[in-house]
Design a protein around this motif. Structure first.
Motif, PDB file in Angstrom:
ATOM      1  N   GLU A   1       4.285   4.087   7.317  1.00 16.10           N
ATOM      2  CA  GLU A   1       3.112   4.038   6.437  1.00 16.10           C
ATOM      3  C   GLU A   1       2.187   5.227   6.666  1.00 16.10           C
TER       4      GLU A   1
ATOM      5  N   GLU B   1       3.953   2.451  -0.565  1.00 16.69           N
ATOM      6  CA  GLU B   1       3.564   3.126   0.672  1.00 16.69           C
ATOM      7  C   GLU B   1       3.622   2.185   1.869  1.00 16.69           C
ATOM      8  N   SER B   2       4.072   0.965   1.641  1.00 15.67           N
ATOM      9  CA  SER B   2       4.105  -0.064   2.669  1.00 15.67           C
ATOM     10  C   SER B   2       5.497  -0.183   3.273  1.00 15.67           C
TER      11      SER B   2
ATOM     12  N   LEU C   1      -1.506   0.869  10.624  1.00 11.37           N
ATOM     13  CA  LEU C   1      -0.367   1.399   9.874  1.00 11.37           C
ATOM     14  C   LEU C   1       0.835   1.603  10.782  1.00 11.37           C
TER      15      LEU C   1
ATOM     16  N   SER D   1      -5.145   6.712  -1.982  1.00 10.10           N
ATOM     17  CA  SER D   1      -5.257   5.358  -1.446  1.00 10.10           C
ATOM     18  C   SER D   1      -6.499   5.195  -0.577  1.00 10.10           C
TER      19      SER D   1
ATOM     20  N   VAL E   1       1.137   7.158   3.342  1.00  9.22           N
ATOM     21  CA  VAL E   1      -0.158   6.840   2.730  1.00  9.22           C
ATOM     22  C   VAL E   1      -0.729   8.060   2.010  1.00  9.22           C
TER      23      VAL E   1
ATOM     24  N   LEU F   1      -3.359  -0.564   0.401  1.00  9.50           N
ATOM     25  CA  LEU F   1      -2.132   0.190   0.660  1.00  9.50           C
ATOM     26  C   LEU F   1      -1.103  -0.307  -0.349  1.00  9.50           C
TER      27      LEU F   1
END
Length: 221
Positions: free
Chosen positions: A44, A70-71, A40, A52, A48, A66
């Protein structure tokens, strides 16, 4: 040549050991492993969510997605939580429950599913700054990752070293370019090549061994 240090297993153990003390040790371990084992980015890690990574029945997903929101690049991707990582994340979950950080849910081990999984020292989300043009930055997470590096004495590392180490280890373990693109969200092969080529301290070791046993001809002595 890339400047960030690539962590090896010894470095990871040092990071975990030097940041394990105090009330935030379990959270620190979760942060370290979310960078080097999930790959991550700091953004992220800040975004996150609990839902998730944890299923409604309370089990940590072994394979999870993901989501795009949230990316770092707005693209969802599939990630994995291997069995050897579960005890670390479960320890962190137990601490959250004890401290009642983001709790009160009826699933996901009683953690609120839509709240961030990784929380700061006050049990709150890591702050994300957004510019007028909509660019998001995770300075608070960068500061936390940098602090853990400093605690470990790995002064040539940067917050980027966590994810870069994940990418390089995956490559060295046999991951194909398509696998790396899927796991990291990086679509440009040249960008990935910049992560997997020899880094500075490795390059010095390689260069020192090239033709290191050549002998001076007697006529030149």
């Amino acid at each position: 040549m890339p400047l960030e240090r690539i962590f090896d297993e010894r470095d990871i153990n040092e990071l975990l050991t030097q940041n394990a003390g105090g009330e935030h040790g379990a959270r620190n371990a979760a942060l370290i492993l979310s960078g080097v084992c999930w790959g991550l980015t700091p953004l992220e890690q800040s975004l996150v969510s609990t839902e998730s990574v944890i299923a409604p029945n309370g089990q940590l997903y072994r394979t999870w997605v993901l989501p795009s929101h949230e990316s770092y690049n707005g693209k969802s991707r599939e990630l994995y939580t291997e069995d050897h990582l579960v005890p670390f994340f479960q320890k962190y979950i137990d601490v959250r429950l004890k401290k009642e950080w983001g709790t009160g849910g009826h699933s996901h081990q009683a953690l609120l599913p839509d709240k961030p999984f990784l929380l700061n020292d006050n049990g709150e989300r890591y702050r994300i700054n957004t510019t007028a043009k909509g660019h998001r930055s995770a300075k608070a997470m960068h500061d936390q990752l940098r602090k853990m590096i400093k605690n470990s004495g790995l002064y040539d590392a940067t917050p980027a070293s966590y994810r870069a180490s994940f990418i390089k280890l995956m490559y060295e373990s046999g991951a194909k370019w398509t696998d790396l693109k899927g796991l990291t969200g990086i679509k440009d092969k040249r960008t990935l090549e910049g992560h997997v080529r020899p880094h500075e301290r490795e390059l010095e070791s390689i260069l020192s061994k090239i033709f290191s046993r050549v002998k001076m001809p007697r006529s030149l002595e």
